[in-house]
Design a protein around this motif. Structure first.
Motif, mmCIF file in Angstrom:
data_model
loop_
_atom_site.group_PDB
_atom_site.id
_atom_site.type_symbol
_atom_site.label_atom_id
_atom_site.label_comp_id
_atom_site.label_asym_id
_atom_site.label_seq_id
_atom_site.Cartn_x
_atom_site.Cartn_y
_atom_site.Cartn_z
ATOM 1 N N ASP A 78 0.829 -1.201 0.000
ATOM 2 C CA ASP A 78 0.000 0.000 0.000
ATOM 3 C C ASP A 78 0.864 1.252 0.000
ATOM 4 O O ASP A 78 1.949 1.277 0.564
ATOM 5 C CB ASP A 78 -0.995 0.015 1.170
ATOM 6 N N VAL A 79 0.352 2.268 -0.692
ATOM 7 C CA VAL A 79 1.013 3.561 -0.796
ATOM 8 C C VAL A 79 -0.036 4.619 -0.467
ATOM 9 O O VAL A 79 -1.114 4.625 -1.057
ATOM 10 C CB VAL A 79 1.572 3.804 -2.216
ATOM 11 N N GLU A 80 0.307 5.507 0.483
ATOM 12 C CA GLU A 80 -0.628 6.547 0.911
ATOM 13 C C GLU A 80 0.037 7.909 0.828
ATOM 14 O O GLU A 80 1.175 8.090 1.255
ATOM 15 C CB GLU A 80 -1.079 6.274 2.348
ATOM 16 N N VAL A 81 -0.653 8.851 0.212
ATOM 17 C CA VAL A 81 -0.229 10.250 0.182
ATOM 18 C C VAL A 81 -1.460 11.082 0.522
ATOM 19 O O VAL A 81 -2.499 10.939 -0.130
ATOM 20 C CB VAL A 81 0.322 10.674 -1.198
ATOM 21 N N GLY A 82 -1.347 11.909 1.528
ATOM 22 C CA GLY A 82 -2.439 12.807 1.882
ATOM 23 C C GLY A 82 -3.747 12.108 2.186
ATOM 24 O O GLY A 82 -4.811 12.645 1.910
ATOM 25 N N GLY A 83 -3.683 10.910 2.716
ATOM 26 C CA GLY A 83 -4.892 10.183 3.074
ATOM 27 C C GLY A 83 -5.438 9.285 1.986
ATOM 28 O O GLY A 83 -6.377 8.531 2.222
ATOM 29 N N VAL A 84 -4.888 9.340 0.786
ATOM 30 C CA VAL A 84 -5.362 8.496 -0.314
ATOM 31 C C VAL A 84 -4.468 7.269 -0.405
ATOM 32 O O VAL A 84 -3.271 7.380 -0.669
ATOM 33 C CB VAL A 84 -5.368 9.254 -1.660
ATOM 34 N N VAL A 85 -5.057 6.099 -0.179
ATOM 35 C CA VAL A 85 -4.314 4.843 -0.167
ATOM 36 C C VAL A 85 -4.649 4.037 -1.415
ATOM 37 O O VAL A 85 -5.813 3.894 -1.785
ATOM 38 C CB VAL A 85 -4.669 3.998 1.079
#
Length: 170
Positions: A122-129
């Motif tokens: 999983d990759v998350e940036v700014g709450g978007v996973v």
């Protein structure tokens, strides 16, 4: 098929290896430079489904991503087909490979680029996973990890206006 995909992706990565100045990036985990040459604190904000990144003094956008739960500072590279991880960042998040797996994956201005394809849980940036995200590890020569289209392409939108990049997603 993966060979052609990786070759294209690392043509872009190889360009970035030449285009991103070494003096502004320390090792694999970098902090975005400020106008004064030091590190900045927040480079982004998250509000109502939109995450805003500020252009840094070197002209690039940087994001703090959480990959498999580990914080990774990344250069946002809309021209990279996949996420590209430095050796240091890959090891920090628990991505391992055998040296025998390292193979040519692209051509750059400095010659052949070598790496290992992988998948990130999983990759998350700014709450978007996003889950099961394609990536490559570039054990040598990459000085900062790149946030490429294997993540960015799953977002609802990525827009640049002036000195801001706004990404939105679910």
């Amino acid at each position: 098929m993966l060979g052609r995909y990786a070759l294209f992706a690392f043509g872009v990565v190889a360009f970035t290896l030449v285009a991103v100045p070494r003096g502004e990036i320390d090792g694999g985990v970098a902090e975005a430079p400020s106008a004064e040459g030091g590190a900045t604190a927040p480079d982004s904000s998250w509000s109502h489904g939109y995450h805003t990144l500020q252009r840094q003094s070197d002209g690039h956008f940087y994001a703090t991503a959480y990959i498999d739960g580990q914080e990774v500072r990344m250069l946002v590279d809309t021209g990279a087909s996949v996420i590209a991880l430095t050796r240091r960042d890959a090891e920090a998040i628990g991505v391992y490979w055998n040296d025998s797996d390292v193979a040519p994956i692209g051509q750059g201005a400095s010659g052949t680029v070598y790496g290992v394809p992988t998948k990130l849980d999983d990759v998350e940036v700014g709450g978007v996973v996003h889950r099961d995200v394609a990536a490559v590890v570039v054990p040598e020569g990459l000085h900062i990890s790149l946030l490429g289209q294997s993540y960015l392409g799953r977002l609802d939108s990525v827009e640049i206006s002036g000195n801001e990049m706004v990404i939105s997603g679910d």
